[in-house]
Design an enzyme around this catalytic site. Structure first.
Site, PDB file in Angstrom:
ATOM      1  CG  ASP A  93     -19.444  16.160  28.427  1.00 55.61           C
ATOM      2  OD1 ASP A  93     -19.492  17.315  27.979  1.00 55.61           O
ATOM      3  OD2 ASP A  93     -19.374  15.151  27.705  1.00 55.61           O
ATOM      4  CG  ASP A 120     -22.697  17.250  23.194  1.00 55.74           C
ATOM      5  OD1 ASP A 120     -23.754  17.598  23.742  1.00 55.74           O
ATOM      6  OD2 ASP A 120     -22.180  17.887  22.262  1.00 55.74           O
TER       7      ASP A 120
END
Length: 396
Positions: free
Chosen positions: A188, A190
């Protein structure tokens, strides 16, 4: 100018295999120690204990052994150093050349202790029950170590500086995770590869922070689903100049250990993927900074230098992330048992569930509870420790 330092990592799993070989007499007679899937059915756990430097002087082994001594069903076997393994070297900068990264460490310096937890009596265990047992052991041992280590750590400090600290990560994993050769790592973006949430930075810069926060809270309450909330937030960005986007890119900061982790995985032969529910405009920038192989994110629709506010479907939500990981592995001819996924949010859980090893990074409680391993006391390089590697050490 940044200072470059080289670090070494074992290229293979010889130490773990040697530890497993040493307990052959404790396992069922027909156990094939080279069959990693068969080993998954045995309640033999890899125990990995990670401490940051502030408490690494404490004698961790006595605390682990003390806990095991109270568990009549378990043996503790120490995993030796990787002296017989072949090694790869990685080079990272101790500080980055730009102001945004100045004085940042390439990772959290730690000590890593590796063990096998082996049942006293040979037995098989259903995968679901084994997972539940791993979480129970993890909860018990982590709570015990945090209590005891915090107490000893505070005893070495001044009376006015005591306090509870998050001093240790414990990973309780099937030994098969340590023996397999993993080939694909998906991250991922963020709050995982970077410290920020890009949609929040966009909203702040565009002066619509409160509106975006209200939509986010509604989604968290279940009043609107992720796709709808995403579309509403993007619509609020209509008219935002690309100059603003470039400014945000320049202010994004890599998570501690991100550069080290990706460099190490690349040196070990992994294919690396950034898969984000954010925007390709920023994801490609971060991937380029880190040398990540490929990027999957949402396209930010731009015309004449401004964001249009339109969403390009399909949105990269949790289900889409999982599909991307699965399709990437299939395209590369990689088994899902060779995949590692790392994230911090609930929308990362579907891809983590598909992977052989799902790692929660400074994650929400629900994600930590469902992940195979949870990193809380180190930077992103804790992923390497969850994969069974020893602490990073400078080469001579």
């Amino acid at each position: 100018m940044p200072k470059n330092t080289s670090y070494s990592l074992p290229k293979d799993s010889k130490a773990w295999q040697q530890a497993v070989d040493s307990i052959a007499a404790l396992l069922p007679e027909d156990t094939n120690l080279q069959d990693f899937d068969a080993l998954q059915s045995l309640p033999v756990f890899a125990l990995i204990v990670v401490l940051p430097t502030q408490v690494s002087a404490l004698d961790i082994h006595q605390y682990v052994q003390s806990w095991v001594d109270e568990q009549p069903s378990w043996h503790l076997v120490t995993v030796a150093e990787d002296t017989d393994a072949s090694f790869v070297n990685i080079t990272v900068s101790d500080t980055e050349p730009t102001a945004a990264y100045a004085q940042r460490l390439p990772f959290t310096h730690t000590q890593v202790y590796r063990y096998l937890l082996v049942p006293v009596t040979d037995t098989l265990m259903h995968p679901g029950k084994k997972t539940a047992a791993a979480h129970i052991i993890d909860d018990q041992l982590t709570a015990r170590l945090r209590r005891d280590l915090t107490e000893e750590y505070n005893n070495t400090r001044s009376a006015d500086s005591t306090g509870n600290i998050n001093v240790v990560d414990c990973h309780i994993l099937s030994v098969g995770h340590m023996l397999r050769t993993h080939k694909l790592a998906c991250f991922d973006m963020d709050s995982t590869l970077i410290e920020q949430e890009v949609i929040v930075e966009l909203a702040k810069t565009a002066g619509i922070g409160e509106e975006v926060e209200a939509i986010t809270e509604a989604a968290m309450r279940g009043e609107i689903d992720f796709d709808e909330s995403f579309a509403q937030r993007v619509a609020l960005l209509k008219g935002t100049s690309t100059d603003v986007l470039d400014d945000i890119c320049s202010r994004l900061t890599l998570s501690t250990g991100a550069r080290t982790t990706i460099s190490a995985l690349k040196a070990l032969g992994y294919h690396t993927v950034l898969v984000s529910g954010g925007f390709t405009y920023f994801a490609r920038y971060i991937a380029e900074q880190l040398g990540i192989d490929e990027v999957h994110a949402n396209a930010l629709d731009i015309e004449e230098g401004e964001v249009t506010g339109h969403v390009q479907w399909p949105i990269v939500n949790g289900a889409k992330k999982a599909a991307i990981v699965e399709h990437t592995a299939e395209r590369l001819g990689i088994e899902m048992s060779q995949v590692v996924c790392v994230g911090d949010g609930a929308n990362d859980l579907p891809m983590m569930a598909l992977a052989d090893l799902g790692v929660a990074y400074h994650a929400k409680p629900i994600v930590q509870a469902r992940a195979d391993a949870a990193i809380n006391v180190t930077g992103l390089e804790g992923t390497l420790y969850a994969l069974g590697y020893p602490a990073l050490a400078p080469t001579e």
